[in-house]
Design a protein around this motif. Structure first.
Motif, PDB file in Angstrom:
ATOM      1  N   HIS A  60       0.840  -1.204   0.000  1.00  0.00           N
ATOM      2  CA  HIS A  60       0.000   0.000   0.000  1.00  0.00           C
ATOM      3  C   HIS A  60       0.873   1.250   0.000  1.00  0.00           C
ATOM      4  O   HIS A  60       1.585   1.533   0.955  1.00  0.00           O
ATOM      5  N   HIS A  62       1.279   5.447  -2.089  1.00  0.00           N
ATOM      6  CA  HIS A  62       0.815   6.471  -3.038  1.00  0.00           C
ATOM      7  C   HIS A  62       2.122   7.010  -3.590  1.00  0.00           C
ATOM      8  O   HIS A  62       2.674   7.988  -3.062  1.00  0.00           O
ATOM      9  N   HIS A 209      -8.982   2.420   2.002  1.00  0.00           N
ATOM     10  CA  HIS A 209      -8.503   2.633   3.374  1.00  0.00           C
ATOM     11  C   HIS A 209      -9.663   2.319   4.321  1.00  0.00           C
ATOM     12  O   HIS A 209     -10.792   2.724   4.049  1.00  0.00           O
ATOM     13  N   HIS A 246      -4.472  -0.344   6.531  1.00  0.00           N
ATOM     14  CA  HIS A 246      -4.493   0.110   7.924  1.00  0.00           C
ATOM     15  C   HIS A 246      -5.129  -0.894   8.889  1.00  0.00           C
ATOM     16  O   HIS A 246      -4.421  -1.637   9.533  1.00  0.00           O
ATOM     17  N   ASP A 297       2.639   3.203   2.971  1.00  0.00           N
ATOM     18  CA  ASP A 297       1.749   4.331   2.740  1.00  0.00           C
ATOM     19  C   ASP A 297       2.577   5.368   1.962  1.00  0.00           C
ATOM     20  O   ASP A 297       3.688   5.076   1.532  1.00  0.00           O
TER      21      ASP A 297
HETATM   22 ZN   LIG Z   1      -2.836   5.345   2.128  1.00  0.00          ZN
END
Ligand SMILES: [Zn+2]
Length: 430
Positions: A60, A62, A209, A246, A297
């Motif tokens: 996960h 970005h 998420h 998460h 993340d």
């Molecule tokens: Zn994220």
């Protein structure tokens, strides 16, 4: 068959034992063909004295948010998103995404990550970078309803679906896709349901998420009388292929539901600590049989994409969360960063065995912080760093040899990313 042999090293097997063996790879299929002694290939990588492990899986991120690394720190998730991140993201141009993605992919190749799952915008630009750089990726357009009217919010979900259909299988199959509604609280219920139905119709997962902060959990409990994961299941977002990032605040019923449905969770310990979101119940997830991977993340909440940091954070934070020093032991942490992440993404990778994808990281053990060699799995969890990676191989191709990245021009990537980052903040007026 054109082959690559990784010779002279020790290999980390999926049962977390270490044995001496060469690895023979078919460069055409991108698969591991054989493990054994004295294997010869058309091309060879020296691994003398090294540890050959599966390429790490960042399940996960970005990735283009590398441009916002260090732009805003030390704030809670909600304030950080609203005040610092979303205003800048509104000024993003496609060239920014490409520059930021190239920087992130470069960082990941250097630190042994061969696969990443990415939720962002302009993902065709990220796909171009993946194609050139030679890594593996699951890409999805992150769709959000907050701040949009009904038509624009629906168009955003439709774009996520269209991009998932368009890019699935790109880069000779190294790119897979998912439909990615941002979260259970930032996308309307109707559009979450639509995202799930369309994704499964297209044969791709849904990724989102969930249960990151109590601010996300409590409104759902109050409004619907259900835990968020129960509600997500009712919307169709908890099938075996689906996964969310998460899962910090999960109760026993939700964990049981995840285990029964096979829904994956991506644990992001550094981001959870930095944004003070909380401690995910990782040992309970593992004990219940929930598929768990690890993610960095975005670089803006981490602030790097080094999975070795994440591995160590997962082991440390897992103990603190459980109040038990035996929780999230070294082999579990290493497993989550390799086979665990690959399983969450539905990939035949993360394991060194014949027939699996030839995605590998070769670790140089000749360093003070990796001496003596009592237990190499312990070293991977507690002492190794991304900069210990000597070679990176993905899909049978060498992406980094002796710490030189072969598929990207490092200096040019860094220079362009720094310039685009400056221009972006200027345009955003911050
Ligand atoms: Zn994220």
């Amino acid at each position: 068959m054109a082959t690559l042999a990784i010779r002279g090293g020790r290999i980390l097997r999926s049962d977390m034992t270490v044995t001496e063996a060469d690895v023979l790879v078919d460069r055409e299929t991108g698969d591991i063909v054989e493990l054994g002694a004295e294997l010869a290939g058309d091309d060879e990588l020296d691994a003398d004295g090294d540890l050959v492990m599966p390429g790490l899986v960042n399940a996960h991120t970005h990735v283009a948010m590398t441009l916002l690394r260090g732009h805003a720190d030390d704030k809670s998730l909600d304030a950080w998103l609203r005040e610092d991140i979303w205003p800048v993201e509104a000024a993003l141009e496609p060239e920014d995404i490409e520059a930021g993605a190239a920087l992130g992919v470069l960082e990941m190749i250097r630190s042994g990550t061969t696969t990443f799952a990415d939720m962002y915008f302009e993902i065709d630009r990220t796909a171009d970078v993946v194609e050139r750089a030679g890594t593996r990726a699951m890409l999805g357009h992150g769709a959000i309803s907050a701040g949009k009217d009904d038509a624009a919010a629906r168009a955003d979900i439709e774009e996520s679906v269209a991009m998932a259909r368009q890019l699935d299988g790109a880069a000779d199959g190294r790119i897979s896709t998912a439909v990615m509604p941002h979260s259970l609280t930032t996308v309307t219920p109707e559009l979450l349901e639509l995202a799930a139905a369309e994704a499964h119709d297209a044969g791709v997962p849904v990724h989102y998420h969930a249960n990151e902060t109590l601010d996300e959990v409590e409104p759902i409990v109050e409004e619907r009388g259900q835990r968020p994961v129960e509600w997500a299941r009712d919307l169709g977002l908890c099938t075996e292929s689906d996964f969310f990032a998460h899962g910090v605040h999960l109760d026993d019923r939700e964990i049981d539901l995840l285990a029964r449905t096979g829904t994956g969770v991506v644990h992001c310990p550094a981001s959870n600590m930095k944004l003070a979101s909380g401690m995910a119940p990782v040992q309970r997830l593992l004990d219940s049989g929930v598929p768990v991977g690890l993610g960095t993340d975005g670089a803006a909440s981490n602030n790097d994409l080094d999975l070795f940091d994440e591995l160590r954070d997962a082991a440390m934070l897992g103990k603190l969360a459980a109040g038990d020093a035996s929780a999230v032991a070294a082999p579990d942490a290493v497993s989550m960063a390799t086979a665990g992440g690959a399983d969450v993404l539905g990939l035949n990778a993360g394991r060194i065995e014949a027939g699996a994808r030839a995605d590998l990281a070769v670790i140089d053990l000749d360093a003070p912080h990796l001496t003596p060699e009592h237990d190499l799995v312990s070293h991977l969890a507690y002492a190794a760093r991304g900069s210990d990676v000597r070679h990176t191989v993905c899909d049978g191709e060498v992406l980094m040899r002796d710490r030189e990245v072969l598929t990207l021009d490092e200096a040019a990537v860094m220079e362009r990313a720094a310039a685009r980052a400056d221009g972006l903040l200027e345009r955003a007026g911050v």
